[in-house]
Scaffold this motif. Structure first.
Motif, short mmCIF file in Angstrom:
data_model
loop_
_atom_site.label_atom_id
_atom_site.label_comp_id
_atom_site.label_asym_id
_atom_site.label_seq_id
_atom_site.Cartn_x
_atom_site.Cartn_y
_atom_site.Cartn_z
N ASP A 324 -4.74 -6.12 0.92
CA ASP A 324 -3.77 -6.03 -0.30
C ASP A 324 -2.64 -5.00 -0.07
O ASP A 324 -3.11 -3.67 0.06
CB ASP A 324 -4.50 -5.72 -1.83
N LEU A 325 -1.54 -5.09 0.25
CA LEU A 325 -0.34 -4.18 0.75
C LEU A 325 0.36 -3.60 -0.65
O LEU A 325 1.27 -2.94 -0.53
CB LEU A 325 0.36 -4.76 1.72
N THR A 326 -0.15 -3.86 -1.78
CA THR A 326 0.64 -3.34 -2.92
C THR A 326 0.64 -1.76 -2.84
O THR A 326 1.71 -1.34 -3.05
CB THR A 326 -0.19 -3.57 -4.17
N PRO A 327 -0.25 -0.71 -2.45
CA PRO A 327 -0.09 0.33 -2.41
C PRO A 327 1.06 0.82 -1.36
O PRO A 327 1.94 1.78 -1.54
CB PRO A 327 -1.40 1.12 -1.64
N VAL A 328 1.41 0.12 -0.33
CA VAL A 328 2.52 0.39 0.67
C VAL A 328 3.94 0.43 -0.07
O VAL A 328 4.81 1.27 -0.01
CB VAL A 328 2.50 -0.52 1.77
N TRP A 329 4.00 -0.73 -1.07
CA TRP A 329 5.15 -1.03 -1.87
C TRP A 329 5.23 0.40 -2.92
O TRP A 329 6.31 0.76 -3.02
CB TRP A 329 5.22 -2.28 -2.23
N PHE A 330 4.24 0.19 -3.65
CA PHE A 330 4.09 1.08 -5.14
C PHE A 330 4.30 2.61 -4.48
O PHE A 330 4.79 3.23 -5.39
CB PHE A 330 3.01 0.66 -5.97
N ARG A 331 3.36 2.87 -3.54
CA ARG A 331 3.40 4.54 -3.35
C ARG A 331 4.34 4.74 -2.06
O ARG A 331 4.35 6.05 -1.61
CB ARG A 331 2.00 4.86 -3.01
N GLU A 332 5.17 3.91 -1.60
CA GLU A 332 5.92 4.13 -0.71
C GLU A 332 5.45 4.83 0.58
O GLU A 332 5.93 5.85 1.12
CB GLU A 332 7.38 5.13 -1.11
N LEU A 333 4.52 4.13 1.05
CA LEU A 333 3.60 4.59 2.34
C LEU A 333 4.35 4.03 3.58
O LEU A 333 5.12 3.17 3.62
CB LEU A 333 2.40 4.16 2.03
N ARG A 334 3.98 4.93 4.56
CA ARG A 334 4.40 4.42 6.04
C ARG A 334 3.17 3.94 6.63
O ARG A 334 2.27 4.70 6.44
CB ARG A 334 5.01 5.58 6.67
#
Length: 431
Positions: A324-334
């Motif tokens: 689930d890549l939602t944290p990459v989007w929501f937390r603006e992760l690299r």
């Protein structure tokens, strides 16, 4: 000449892939690999050098890597299928003896092998990446005079370390110092990869790092973080007691069991712990950056959930499975990949990327954009050889098998953590 050979068999690959995807199959992955995967012990003819600049090698030790196990258990991505040639002899973590004279490298020299088969080995004009020494990004690993193969150990023309003879180009070879024994030397390739991974992003002084997984990749990443950066606390998630002990010995600040990692990291780094109706808990807060070293979907999922907003997750283990890549989007992760190692120095900005501040990106995240890595990358294999000699790595290679015992060796490697083992290797000289 004895060798372990992997042949293309879609039916067997899909069978072991389907079986490994079940909970029971995951526990039995070693047995599945040895009984279903298309790996066989065969007799090959002695390899012939394809051109000047090549030598035959006599492998002394060759490690079993997580990527090898992923292939044998059907977990490797079909994406990589276009980058190998069949049949091939696995084995890319190799310490060996040269059997031919090369300029500056006499016959009988003990060497370790940088496995990437880049432009110089393929006798093609250097691509943009090979021009600046970043051969891990080579664009021509399917061309030139060699069959396709992203690395030695995945190319039908070169052979690999799971055999009594193989081929290598002079550009791939690094002499082993006399004082470094084979058991440490065989760790050079994964250690060079770990050094590369910690140089893939700029790490500010004192940054909090999380390492997910404490097998060979994770432990060597802890070592590289301590030796090559000014990182602050290093937190490690480890399943097994012997892994936790070794992580602490290499400089880990705290080591957590997977079941308590989120709560323990919240206490260490701050933030709040959130509990979705479905799915694992996660932090609003957490570490500044994380290294995913398990190669499992669950490991990447954990890393994404435990880094702070604007933080970075480096993929050091070969990824597999859905996440689930939602944290990459929501937390603006690299999300940054790290593959193999670089062998030569690279001037700042030589790859066309903008210059990044070594202390961190302008947004205060402490991480440069992908492609803006620090420029001091000279000799990651040489750096790894030096570190392998100095670090507390005794006993890391604690299971060595002959090629004829390959089923036992693969089964052991698949259960290495629970059996108290870090690295399993073949000694092809043994009967």
């Amino acid at each position: 000449m004895l060798a372990l050979e992997y042949r293309r068999s879609p039916a067997r690959f899909l069978t072991v892939r389907g079986a490994s995807s079940t909970r029971f199959g995951a526990r039995m992955s070693g047995a599945l690999a040895t009984n279903v995967a298309p790996l066989r012990l065969v007799n090959h003819a002695e390899p012939a050098r394809p051109a000047t600049g090549w030598t035959r090698l006599k492998p002394l030790l060759s490690g079993i890597c997580g990527s090898d196990l992923s292939l044998l258990t059907g977990r490797s991505s079909p994406y990589l299928g276009a980058l190998v040639s069949m049949p091939f002899v696995p084995g890319h973590e190799v310490v060996a003896e040269t059997l031919d004279d090369l300029p500056g490298l006499a016959r009988g020299t003990r060497v370790v092998v940088d496995p990437v088969l880049s432009c110089v080995a393929r006798a093609v004009p250097p691509c943009r990446w090979c021009q600046v020494g970043r051969h891990s990004r080579c664009d021509r690993i399917t061309g030139g005079r060699l069959a396709a193969g992203l690395q030695t150990g995945f190319c039908t023309d070169t052979g690999g370390g799971w055999s009594r003879r193989m081929l290598a180009h002079a550009s791939q070879l690094h002499p082993v110092p006399d004082g470094l024994d084979d058991h440490r030397a065989v760790l050079t390739e994964p250690l060079a990869c770990a050094i590369h991974s910690v140089r893939r992003v700029a790490i500010p002084d004192g940054a909090a790092a999380l390492v997910v997984g404490a097998g060979t990749v994770g432990l060597l990443t802890v070592l590289a973080l301590r030796a090559a950066t000014r990182v602050g606390p290093i937190y490690v998630i480890a399943k097994h007691g012997h892994q936790r002990e070794r992580a602490r010995a290499l400089g880990a600040t705290e080591v957590f069991e997977p079941s308590r990692a989120a709560r323990a990291l919240r206490r260490a780094c701050g933030g709040t712990l959130e509990h979705p109706v479905l799915g694992p808990e996660f932090l609003l807060g957490g570490a500044d950056l994380a290294y995913e070293c398990s190669g499992a979907a669950s490991g990447l999922d954990t890393a994404l959930r435990l880094v702070r907003a604007g933080g970075t997750v480096v993929l050091s283990g070969m990824p597999s499975g859905r996440v689930d890549l939602t944290p990459v989007w929501f937390r603006e992760l690299r999300l940054v990949g790290s593959y193999a190692s670089d062998g030569r120095g690279v001037p700042e900005g030589a790859d066309g990327a903008s210059t990044a501040d070594a202390a961190g990106a302008a947004d205060g995240s402490g991480v440069a954009e992908p492609g803006d890595e620090p420029a001091d990358r000279a000799g990651q294999f040489a750096e790894a050889l030096t570190l392998a000699a100095a670090a507390p790595l005794d006993g890391y290679v604690n299971a060595v098998y002959s090629l004829s015992r390959w089923r036992e060796a693969i089964g052991h490697a698949a259960r290495a953590g629970e059996l108290g083992t870090i690295k399993v290797a073949f000694d092809p000289r043994r009967n």
